[in-house]
Enzyme design. Sequence first.
Site, PDB file in Angstrom:
ATOM      1  N   THR A  48      59.175  35.309  46.930  1.00  0.00           N
ATOM      2  CA  THR A  48      59.084  33.866  47.526  1.00  0.00           C
ATOM      3  C   THR A  48      59.151  33.841  48.866  1.00  0.00           C
ATOM      4  OG1 THR A  48      61.226  33.362  47.491  1.00  0.00           O
ATOM      5  CG2 THR A  48      59.953  33.000  45.326  1.00  0.00           C
ATOM      6  N   GLU A  91      57.492  31.885  40.847  1.00  0.00           N
ATOM      7  CA  GLU A  91      58.484  32.032  39.491  1.00  0.00           C
ATOM      8  C   GLU A  91      57.449  31.792  38.399  1.00  0.00           C
ATOM      9  OE1 GLU A  91      58.955  30.790  42.601  1.00  0.00           O
ATOM     10  OE2 GLU A  91      61.202  30.982  42.991  1.00  0.00           O
ATOM     11  N   LYS A 104      63.939  10.172  52.495  1.00  0.00           N
ATOM     12  CA  LYS A 104      64.949   8.663  51.912  1.00  0.00           C
ATOM     13  C   LYS A 104      65.037   7.859  52.800  1.00  0.00           C
ATOM     14  CE  LYS A 104      67.414   8.822  47.814  1.00  0.00           C
ATOM     15  NZ  LYS A 104      68.953   8.993  47.221  1.00  0.00           N
ATOM     16  N   TRP A 157      62.644   6.364  48.055  1.00  0.00           N
ATOM     17  CA  TRP A 157      61.987   7.555  48.201  1.00  0.00           C
ATOM     18  C   TRP A 157      60.446   7.348  48.699  1.00  0.00           C
ATOM     19  CZ3 TRP A 157      62.799  11.882  43.890  1.00  0.00           C
ATOM     20  CH2 TRP A 157      63.976  12.363  44.158  1.00  0.00           C
TER      21      TRP A 157
HETATM   22  P1  ADP Z   1      55.657  29.770  48.774  1.00  0.00           P
HETATM   23  O1  ADP Z   1      54.536  28.564  49.193  1.00  0.00           O
HETATM   24  O2  ADP Z   1      56.883  28.974  49.096  1.00  0.00           O
HETATM   25  O3  ADP Z   1      55.590  31.182  49.159  1.00  0.00           O
HETATM   26  P2  ADP Z   1      54.882  29.607  46.033  1.00  0.00           P
HETATM   27  O4  ADP Z   1      53.379  30.058  46.360  1.00  0.00           O
HETATM   28  O5  ADP Z   1      55.568  29.906  44.865  1.00  0.00           O
HETATM   29  O6  ADP Z   1      55.741  29.783  47.194  1.00  0.00           O
HETATM   30  O7  ADP Z   1      54.898  28.085  46.089  1.00  0.00           O
HETATM   31  C1  ADP Z   1      55.218  27.258  45.053  1.00  0.00           C
HETATM   32  C2  ADP Z   1      55.237  25.923  45.687  1.00  0.00           C
HETATM   33  O8  ADP Z   1      54.112  25.309  46.178  1.00  0.00           O
HETATM   34  C3  ADP Z   1      55.466  24.763  44.608  1.00  0.00           C
HETATM   35  O9  ADP Z   1      56.832  24.939  43.988  1.00  0.00           O
HETATM   36  C4  ADP Z   1      54.922  23.599  44.978  1.00  0.00           C
HETATM   37  O10 ADP Z   1      56.051  23.096  45.908  1.00  0.00           O
HETATM   38  C5  ADP Z   1      53.980  23.830  45.975  1.00  0.00           C
HETATM   39  N1  ADP Z   1      52.893  23.748  45.135  1.00  0.00           N
HETATM   40  C6  ADP Z   1      52.101  24.684  44.406  1.00  0.00           C
HETATM   41  N2  ADP Z   1      50.786  24.050  44.088  1.00  0.00           N
HETATM   42  C7  ADP Z   1      50.810  22.831  44.267  1.00  0.00           C
HETATM   43  C8  ADP Z   1      49.930  21.675  44.111  1.00  0.00           C
HETATM   44  N3  ADP Z   1      48.939  21.784  43.481  1.00  0.00           N
HETATM   45  N4  ADP Z   1      50.327  20.483  44.520  1.00  0.00           N
HETATM   46  C9  ADP Z   1      51.488  20.418  45.336  1.00  0.00           C
HETATM   47  N5  ADP Z   1      52.481  21.499  45.654  1.00  0.00           N
HETATM   48  C10 ADP Z   1      51.965  22.540  45.102  1.00  0.00           C
END
Ligand code: ADP
Length: 548
Positions: free
Chosen positions: A189, A334, A442, A447
Site C-alpha cells: 500500500t 487489501e 469534524k 461530520w
Molecule cells: P493507495 O491509494 O493508498 O495506494 P489503494 O489503491 O489501496 O491504496 O487505495 C484504496 C483506497 O482508495 C480506498 O480505501 C478508498 O479510500 C479509496 N478508493 C478507492 N476507490 C474509491 C472510490 N471509487 N471512491 C472513493 N474512494 C475510493
Amino acid sequence: MLGLMQDRPLMIADIIRHAARHHGATEVVSRLIDGSLHRTTYAVVERRARRLAGVLMRLGVAPGDRVATLAWNSFRHLELYYAISGMGAVCHTVNPRLSADDVSYILNHAADGVLFADTSFVTLLETAAPLLAGHLRAVVLLASPAEMVPVTLPAGIALLCYETLMAEADEAFDWPVFDERTASGLCYTSGTTGRPKGVLYSHRSTVLHAMAANGAAVFGLKPGDRAMLVVPMFHVNAWGSPFTAVAAGATLIMPGRHLDGASVAGLMNAERVSVSAGVPTVWLGLLAHLRTSGERLATVRRLIIGGSACPPALIEAFDREYGVTVEHAWGMTETSPLGTFNTPRVVEGEDAAAALRRKSKQGTTIFGIDIRVVGSDGREAPWDGQSSGDLQVRGHWVCSGYYGDPPGSANDAEGWFTTGDVAAIDASGNMEITDRSKDVIKSGGEWISSILLENIAVSLPGIAEAAVVAAVHPKWDERPLLLVVARPDAVIDPDAVLAEYRQRVAKYWVPDAVIVLDELPHTATGKISKLTLRQRFRNYLLERTAAE
Ligand code: ADP
C-alpha cells in the site's frame, strides 16, 4: 460424503495457458519507452513466459522467493507476471512513483533477490540501490542489448539485459502444479500514513478475483473486447486486468508510461479500444484534452473508474458529450482490489438527477465479497443510505494479514477487515464512500463529507481539480477548506464559488475559504494527496485570524 468432481487447484499459469491455447492469435499491444508500438500475441507471451521461468531459475530464483518489478505496463511486464508466479515465486510489483527511500524500504522488507526494471528508472535505481541491505543480486533491465543504458550499482548487484537472458534460455519448462494457496504476488500500500505494508496475494485469491471480475455485472470482458490498461500494473496488479482480460481472451493495449490526455486519446483511437480502467485524475486529463482539441473517442464504450471517488460531473460529461458509459468501482490493495461495482442498469421511474446520484455511488457488492458499515456504537448500520460508519469487508480475495505478520492479524474475530473508509449503504445495497476516516472533517461535532464538497467544486465551470481538507478552527475544531486548480484560461472567483455552495449545501458545510493553487499534489497512485495538503493548510484559518 465428498462430491465427485475434478479437484484442480486454481493456478495463475492456467490463465495464460488458456489464452495461448484458445485465444493464441489475440494481440497484446504495448507502447514502449521510446514511444514505438510493439505487437505480440497470447501464444507468444505464454512461450516467452516459460522461457522467462527458465531465466529466473538460472538467476537462482526458487519457489517462494520474491522477485521485484519496477515497470510500466508492457508485454514484458505481463511475461513477468506469469513467469514469476507460474514457477512458484512471488511477483512483487513496486510503484516507481514512490520516493527512493520508500522503494528501498519496500525492497528490503520484501528481501527481493532480483529486480526487473524499465530503463526509465535509472535515477531511482541509482538512488535506492545503495540503501539496500544486501538481498538484491541482480537488476535486469527490460530492454534489448541495443536499448541497454548504464546504471551505477553497488558491488554485488549485477546489471543484466532481459532480451539477452531470454535469447540464452529455452522454452522447455512445464508449468508446475502446487497448492493454490501459495503466495503469487506482493503489493505494498502506498502508506499515506506510516510505512508501506505488503499485501500477499495467492494463486487462489487471484484466480477467484479474475473469474469474479469477469462477471457480466463487473468488468464483463470477452473476446473481441480491446481493453486498455491505463491503471498501472504496479497499482494493485492493474486492478487484476492482466488476469481478467487474459482469461477472457480480450486484446490488451498497454500504454506504457504515456498517460496524459493526448497520448491516451491517440492510442485509444489508433488501437480501437473498447473499454479501459483508471483513476479519476487520468480521465479528468483525457476529458480536458478532448474538450480543448475537439478529438472524439471513436470506439470507446466504457470507462471503469475507481481508486478515488469519481465526480458525478465526469460521469455526466463522458456520457453526454462522448457517449461513453462510466462505471464506478471501489476497492483497495487489501481487496485485490475489487469490492463493489456500479453496474449500468435501468431503474423504472427514476429521473436524470436520481440516476446520476445512483451512478455516482461506489456500487453493489460482487459475489465473493461481503461488506458492512459499522456505526460508532459498534453495531452494523442500517442500509438507509444515511447511516454512515466504518466500512468493513471480508471475502475470498481480502487480506488476512500483512506480509511478515501472522495470518488473520489484519482481521477482527469475525474475519472482517476494516478498510479505513467511511461509507453508507442504501436500501438497494449501493454503497457510498463519504471519506477516508483520516480525511473526515469534524466541525462542531458534525461530520462533513470532503468527497461531496469536492464533487460540487469540479462540477463548476472553470475548476479542473479540487480537494477539501480540514483546517483547525478555534471554535468549531475543524472547518473545511477548498483548494482548487483552474482549467486552462479560466479565472476562479472564490466568492462566486462560495455562493454556489450556499445554494447547494447546509450552511455549516460551506467551506471557510477557497484557495486557488497552480497544482495539487498527487500520491504515487495518482490520487490527490490530502495528507500533504492537510499538513500545508492545517493552520490556515488560525493564521488568517491572527493576521486579521
Ligand atoms: P493507495 O491509494 O493508498 O495506494 P489503494 O489503491 O489501496 O491504496 O487505495 C484504496 C483506497 O482508495 C480506498 O480505501 C478508498 O479510500 C479509496 N478508493 C478507492 N476507490 C474509491 C472510490 N471509487 N471512491 C472513493 N474512494 C475510493
